[in-house]
Design an enzyme around this catalytic site. Structure first.
Site, PDB file in Angstrom:
ATOM      1  CB  CYS A   1      -0.947  -0.002   1.194  1.00 20.22           C
ATOM      2  SG  CYS A   1      -2.087  -1.402   1.212  1.00 20.22           S
TER       3      CYS A   1
ATOM      4  CG  HIS B   1      -3.092   3.183   2.911  1.00 21.94           C
ATOM      5  ND1 HIS B   1      -3.662   2.886   1.691  1.00 21.94           N
ATOM      6  CD2 HIS B   1      -3.163   2.039   3.637  1.00 21.94           C
ATOM      7  CE1 HIS B   1      -4.053   1.637   1.679  1.00 21.94           C
ATOM      8  NE2 HIS B   1      -3.762   1.099   2.852  1.00 21.94           N
TER       9      HIS B   1
ATOM     10  CG  ASN C   1      -6.941  -0.717   1.690  1.00 23.51           C
ATOM     11  OD1 ASN C   1      -6.237  -0.339   0.774  1.00 23.51           O
ATOM     12  ND2 ASN C   1      -6.438  -1.267   2.794  1.00 23.51           N
TER      13      ASN C   1
END
Length: 322
Positions: A116, A242, A272
């Site tokens: 990520c 994030h 996500n």
């Protein structure tokens, strides 16, 4: 070759699959209420790639949007970086496919595998290439299709992830006009067991431990990135973290004493999206008019590995009506 160069941020764009998956579908399978899913993760819906739909095509769509915004032809790009954990195949690598789709034949290509944190890592690599005089125009794309690797019966992960891609264009400029500032990147292999995706398997994570580490690491790296840039929390116009889940965003904001209005949250819309999370959030904020030219933006992310990082950029993309 100039010894004093910087990277200007000139284009932004994102793309998501057409298929929308709402909480109702996931809640029914898991045997829970929709409200429980939203409280747990902050998500309301996310996008999934359809059967046969390729991540490279989605990445190219995001790249095309960023190039159009920058008013740069694909053939002028001399480096393409794709941050992803979920390419369509191991070889040819994703960046080569995307280069061809964008008409950037001949450009150097590189896939960045940093979970990520991949987009932030790619941004650092792309800016470094420009600063060193090894590239003039760089396309950095974050793209992931982790719906392919979900255990749909796992209450810890089934609701979290969505698919998407986001891209930025970087161009060489004088150092004083640079938009990409210091970026700090780190890793801690001892945290590797907390999130993993084995070959041929599905995503697994220790949710509670990941929550604690994510809040700690993104809080710490925020301070580190600000110190490296020589600015304070109050100098930042927008914080783009994030987009892991809503609880993590709120906890980081609380630790830093941030007003919710200064923290981007696209989790209800997209979930996500891993390496695509930061550029999608930036692109969405741009669309909403929350990013004015010259705005100071703090970027930070964490991911499996464990890897994490943070950096400061100045918003250099021209207004949409310019």
């Amino acid at each position: 070759m100039s010894a004093v160069r910087g990277a200007a941020l000139t284009g932004i764009g994102h793309a998501v699959p057409a298929r929308v998956v709402g909480n109702a579908e996931i809640a029914q399978r898991l045997g829970v209420e929709e409200a429980w899913l939203e409280r747990r993760s902050g998500t309301r819906e996310r996008r999934y790639l359809a059967d046969g739909e390729r991540l490279a095509d989605l990445a190219a769509e995001a790249g095309r949007a960023a190039l159009a915004r920058a008013r740069v032809d694909g053939g002028a790009i001399d480096m393409v970086l794709i941050a992803t954990t979920s390419p369509d195949e191991l070889s040819p690598h994703a960046s080569t496919w995307v280069t061809g789709l964008l008409g950037a034949d001949g450009a150097s290509t590189l896939d960045v595998s940093a979970a990520c944190t991949g987009f932030l890592t790619g941004l650092s690599v792309g800016a470094s290439a420009i600063e060193a005089g090894r590239a003039e125009k760089v396309l950095v794309v974050g793209a992931d299709g982790l719906s392919r690797y979900l255990n749909r019966d796992d209450r810890d992960t089934a609701m979290l992830f969505g698919d998407g891609a986001g891209a930025v264009v970087l161009e060489a400029t004088d150092a004083e006009a640079a938009d990409v500032g210091p970026i700090r990147l780190h890793s801690d292999p001892s945290g590797g067991p907390l999130i993993n995706l084995p070959n041929g398997g599905t995503i697994w994570m220790d949710g509670r431990a990941v929550f604690r580490r994510a809040v700690e690491l993104m809080t710490d790296v925020t301070h580190e990135a600000l110190e490296a840039a020589g600015i304070a929390l109050g100098d930042v116009d927008l914080f783009v973290y994030h987009q892991a889940n809503g609880r993590i965003l709120r906890a980081v904001g609380h630790e830093l004493g941030l007003d919710d209005a200064r923290v981007i949250d696209t989790i209800p819309r997209f979930g996500n999206t891993s390496a695509a999370s930061l550029p999608i959030a930036l692109s969405a904020a741009d669309e909403d008019g929350r990013l004015a030219p010259g705005a100071t933006v703090l970027l930070a992310a964490f991911g499996a590995g464990l890897v994490w990082g943070g950096g400061v950029v100045r918003w250099g993309v021209r207004p949409r009506d310019a």
